[in-house]
Structure formats: structure tokens, C-alpha cells
Design a protein around this motif. Structure first.
Motif, PDB file in Angstrom:
ATOM      1  N   ALA A   1     -20.010  21.507   6.034  1.00  0.00           N
ATOM      2  CA  ALA A   1     -19.996  20.743   7.105  1.00  0.00           C
ATOM      3  C   ALA A   1     -21.033  19.208   6.988  1.00  0.00           C
ATOM      4  N   ALA A   2     -21.734  19.212   6.334  1.00  0.00           N
ATOM      5  CA  ALA A   2     -22.745  18.198   6.119  1.00  0.00           C
ATOM      6  C   ALA A   2     -21.555  17.031   5.486  1.00  0.00           C
ATOM      7  N   GLU A   3     -20.799  17.505   4.199  1.00  0.00           N
ATOM      8  CA  GLU A   3     -19.938  16.630   3.633  1.00  0.00           C
ATOM      9  C   GLU A   3     -18.875  16.151   4.553  1.00  0.00           C
ATOM     10  N   ALA A   4     -18.438  16.982   5.489  1.00  0.00           N
ATOM     11  CA  ALA A   4     -17.200  16.844   6.284  1.00  0.00           C
ATOM     12  C   ALA A   4     -17.441  15.593   7.327  1.00  0.00           C
TER      13      ALA A   4
ATOM     14  N   GLY B   1     -19.890  13.113   6.359  1.00  0.00           N
ATOM     15  CA  GLY B   1     -20.182  12.141   5.743  1.00  0.00           C
ATOM     16  C   GLY B   1     -21.772  12.129   5.200  1.00  0.00           C
ATOM     17  N   LEU B   2     -22.528  13.314   5.433  1.00  0.00           N
ATOM     18  CA  LEU B   2     -23.658  13.591   4.873  1.00  0.00           C
ATOM     19  C   LEU B   2     -23.869  13.923   3.450  1.00  0.00           C
ATOM     20  N   SER B   3     -24.958  14.134   3.029  1.00  0.00           N
ATOM     21  CA  SER B   3     -25.133  14.900   1.772  1.00  0.00           C
ATOM     22  C   SER B   3     -25.268  16.168   1.624  1.00  0.00           C
ATOM     23  N   GLY B   4     -24.432  17.007   1.157  1.00  0.00           N
ATOM     24  CA  GLY B   4     -24.482  18.449   1.283  1.00  0.00           C
ATOM     25  C   GLY B   4     -25.822  18.873   0.511  1.00  0.00           C
ATOM     26  N   ILE B   5     -26.201  18.206  -0.305  1.00  0.00           N
ATOM     27  CA  ILE B   5     -27.334  18.746  -1.103  1.00  0.00           C
ATOM     28  C   ILE B   5     -28.590  18.696  -0.491  1.00  0.00           C
ATOM     29  N   LEU B   6     -28.937  17.406   0.231  1.00  0.00           N
ATOM     30  CA  LEU B   6     -29.884  17.090   0.850  1.00  0.00           C
ATOM     31  C   LEU B   6     -29.891  18.084   2.269  1.00  0.00           C
ATOM     32  N   THR B   7     -28.944  18.169   2.773  1.00  0.00           N
ATOM     33  CA  THR B   7     -28.865  18.973   4.003  1.00  0.00           C
ATOM     34  C   THR B   7     -29.289  20.452   3.692  1.00  0.00           C
ATOM     35  N   LEU B   8     -28.697  20.858   2.687  1.00  0.00           N
ATOM     36  CA  LEU B   8     -28.942  22.259   2.148  1.00  0.00           C
ATOM     37  C   LEU B   8     -30.447  22.320   2.052  1.00  0.00           C
ATOM     38  N   VAL B   9     -30.954  21.373   1.115  1.00  0.00           N
ATOM     39  CA  VAL B   9     -32.406  21.439   0.770  1.00  0.00           C
ATOM     40  C   VAL B   9     -33.297  21.839   1.981  1.00  0.00           C
TER      41      VAL B   9
END
Length: 393
Positions: free
Chosen positions: A227-230, A232-240
Motif C-alpha cells: 500500500a505504501a509503494e502504491a 508513492g511512499l517508501s515501503g521500507i520506511l513505512t514498514l519500519v
């Protein structure tokens, strides 16, 4: 059927290699890397490929969540200065040094690609290092610094990687365009991760069945990233941000009868992902080597990979030992009771820069083609450098 048989054989082989590594006191990724290298020379080995868009999501997302549950926020706050130095300055030093050396050895390599190679090899998999360091009775503080680094250095390195790949795919990205992208990525991703954790935690708390809780945790891990990548956000930062918020509140409220099997399941998943990452890179080595041989670039590729490995190791030593020397100098006038970083601790932290699954996943995630349809320049060389750094460190 043949694919299924290969999967069973590879899992058994990975388990045997891990058992052998445990017996000799080495981190199991070392032996998995050797196994992946050997697999490249097996004539009848399968030729599996992985969608580059799937690589980071599949391999990195579970590793981040597992690391978040193993990281103590209290210890992270207590050691924030050395952790921040490793996460920001050590990674930054490595990125710059690797980019300069790669550009010097391969003059036709565009700067965005040279810059992307830096963050690919920069983040150490400190979980592998701590597995070894615990066997030698390392002080608690050094272990916690390594654990904190393992969670956060991936985010800092892959943020640079994301911007470099965006620049290469776009053809040109002006410095003025970096600021809004960076601000949106940093702030938006952190806010989104915390918000997702706050919204989803009530549902997670109500789950009392271990299999259901595990399935939901895995599904949400990938869902938050995707969802974050979709958007335009950073998936890795969002998941951290998501994983640390959930770990801070959820682990205290989870009963022991659920915590033990759930944590064990996550550990198994991370091991299996490590095994398949090294298997996949091993399968890529033979065609990469054949293409380099056809183009006559084998010797140059080997020299470049060796140079990138040497620079990656030396850059970490340079930053850590310089930081420790400056801190000892600043504390020289303080009472003897004030703890000072020692040369020994600096050498240990420097030597603990083992690279692993994140480096391989980031290399895999490089697109195979440019938007115009042409091949992505120097992708084979980057994959070779990534594997050399993982095996060498």
C-alpha cells in the motif's frame, strides 16, 4: 514436479549448511553463500528468475518486522548516538566511497547507477553478526548497537537507493526535485506507518488463535509495504514505523502461549527467505558469468567486484574508528569513571559489518529494462558486486 523436488532438496541442503555453520560457530548466511556459489556450477540446476518488483517486498519486509520485534526501544534510545552514526554517517561514507570507486573503474557507468550500487552494499545484516558475537561474550551495549543498526540502516540505505533508481529511470531528476520527494518519502512514510499500526492494533489484540494471528501478521506485513509503494511512499520506511509501533505495544500484551510460537515462526520464515535469496543469486551467477565472458568483460568485472568489496569494508572501519577516536579525545578531560569507547570495541563494530539478504534483494530489485525498452546498464556487474560483498564480508 521437478521444481517441487528441487525446492525440497534446496531446503534440506540449507538446513544442513546451517547446522554445519552452527557447529563451527559461523553465521549461517556464510555457508548459504558458499552453497549458492556451488549451485552456480551444477550443470542440471534449474534456472529460476524473480520479478525485480517482488524482490524487496518478498525478502526485506519479513526481515524488518522480525528485527523490529527483536529491538528494544529503550536500548535504542540509550545508544542513539552510535546507532545514528552507523545508520547515517557509516552508510553515507560507504555510499560515497563505493560510487566514486565504481565510477573510476567503469567510466561509462552513469552516476545514478554508481550511486545505487553504494546503498546496495552499504547496509550490514547485523543480525548475522550478533549471532556470532553472542558466542564470544560481547558486552550488552555493543550487541544492542548492532541490533539497532540492523533495523534502521536498511531504511537509510534503501532511501538513497530509491532516489538513485528513480533518477536513472526518469533520465534526469534535478536537485530541486529531490527535496519534495525526500520530504514526502520521509515524513509521509513515518506518519503512514504509525497510523497503520494504531488502526490495526485493536484487531491484532483480539486474536487469540496462533495460526490465525500468524496469517494476519504476514498478510498485514506485505499489505502495509504494498500500500505504501502504491501511493508513492517508501515501503521500507513505512514498514519500519509500523513494525516498531506494533512491537512496542503488541509484544507486551501478547500472552506467552502465543508469543513463543509466533516468534519461532517468524525466525523460520527469515531463515527460509535467506536460503532462497542465496539460491536465487547462485542461479544467476552462471548466466551472468557467461554473458560477461561473451562480452570479454570477465576480468574487469572481477576487479571491480573485488574493489567494491575492499572499499565497503574499509569505509566502515574508517568511520567507526574515526568516531571512536574523536569521542575518546572529547572525553579525555572527564573523570576516569566516565565510560569511553575502546579501540577493541571499535574494531569489533567495524568487523561486524556482514552483508546479507537486504544487499541481495536490493540487487535483484534493479529493473531489467529501462522505460525505453533497453537493458538496464551494468545490472550484471551490480549483481556480481553484491554477491561478492555478501560472500566476502
Amino acid at each position: 514436479m521437478a521444481t517441487f523436488e528441487w525446492i525440497i532438496a534446496l531446503l534440506l541442503g540449507a538446513a544442513l549448511l546451517a547446522a554445519l555453520a552452527h557447529r563451527v560457530g559461523a553465521p549461517y548466511p556464510t555457508f548459504l553463500a558458499l552453497g549458492g556459489t556451488a549451485l552456480a556450477f551444477v550443470p542440471s540446476s534449474p534456472n529460476w528468475t524473480l520479478d525485480p518488483h517482488l524482490a524487496l517486498t518478498l525478502f526485506v519486509a519479513p526481515v524488518l518486522v522480525d528485527a523490529a520485534y527483536d529491538t528494544s526501544l529503550r536500548d535504542l534510545r540509550r545508544n542513539w548516538r552510535p546507532v545514528a552514526g552507523l545508520v547515517l554517517a557509516a552508510v553515507g561514507t560507504t555510499v560515497i566511497a563505493v560510487a566514486l570507486v565504481a565510477r573510476w573503474l567503469v567510466p561509462d557507468m552513469p552516476w545514478p547507477i554508481a550511486t545505487a550500487l553504494g546503498p546496495i552494499v552499504a547496509p550490514p545484516a547485523a543480525a548475522a553478526a550478533t549471532a556470532v558475537m553472542r558466542q564470544v561474550g560481547l558486552p550488552h551495549k555493543l550487541l544492542k548497537i548492532l541490533e539497532g543498526e540492523s533495523l534502521l540502516n536498511d531504511a537509510s540505505a534503501l532511501l538513497i537507493y530509491r532516489l538513485a533508481i528513480m533518477t536513472m529511470l526518469a533520465g534526469h531528476l534535478s536537485p530541486g526535485a529531490f527535496a519534495p520527494v525526500l520530504l514526502l518519502t520521509l515524513v509521509g512514510s513515518l506518519v503512514a506507518g504509525v497510523a497503520c499500526a494504531r488502526v490495526l492494533q485493536p484487531m491484532l489484540r483480539r486474536m487469540q488463535d496462533v495460526p490465525i494471528a500468524l496469517i494476519v501478521q504476514f498478510a498485514l506485513t506485505f499489505a502495509v509495504w504494498i500500500a505504501a509503494e502504491a501511493i508513492g511512499l517508501s515501503g521500507i520506511l513505512t514498514l519500519v514505523a509500523y513494525a516498531m509501533t506494533v512491537a512496542r505495544n503488541g509484544s507486551r500484551e501478547m500472552p506467552a502461549r502465543m508469543r513463543v510460537p509466533i516468534f519461532a515462526a517468524w525466525e523460520i520464515v527469515v531463515f527460509v527467505l535467506n536460503a532462497f535469496a542465496f539460491v536465487l543469486i547462485g542461479m544467476q551467477l552462471r548466466p551472468i558469468w557467461q554473458r560477461l565472458e561473451a562480452s570479454g568483460g570477465q576480468s574487469g568485472a572481477v576487479i571491480t567486484a573485488a574493489a567494491v568489496l575492499a572499499v565497503t569494508v574499509l569505509a566502515r572501519f574508517a568511520w567507526v574508528l574515526s568516531y571512536h577516536a574523536i569521542k575518546r579525545w572529547r572525553l579525555s578531560g572527564q573523570p576516569a569513571s566516565v565510560p569511553r569507547p575502546t579501540l577493541g570495541s571499535g574494531i569489533v563494530l567495524s568487523w561486524a559489518g556482514m552483508r546479507g539478504i537486504v544487499t541481495l534483494a536490493a540487487a535483484f530489485a534493479i529493473p531489467e529494462t529501462l522505460p525505453g525498452g533497453g537493458p538496464f546498464p551494468h545490472r550484471d556487474l551490480i549483481l556480481l558486486c553484491a554477491f561478492a560483498v555478501v560472500l566476502g564480508t
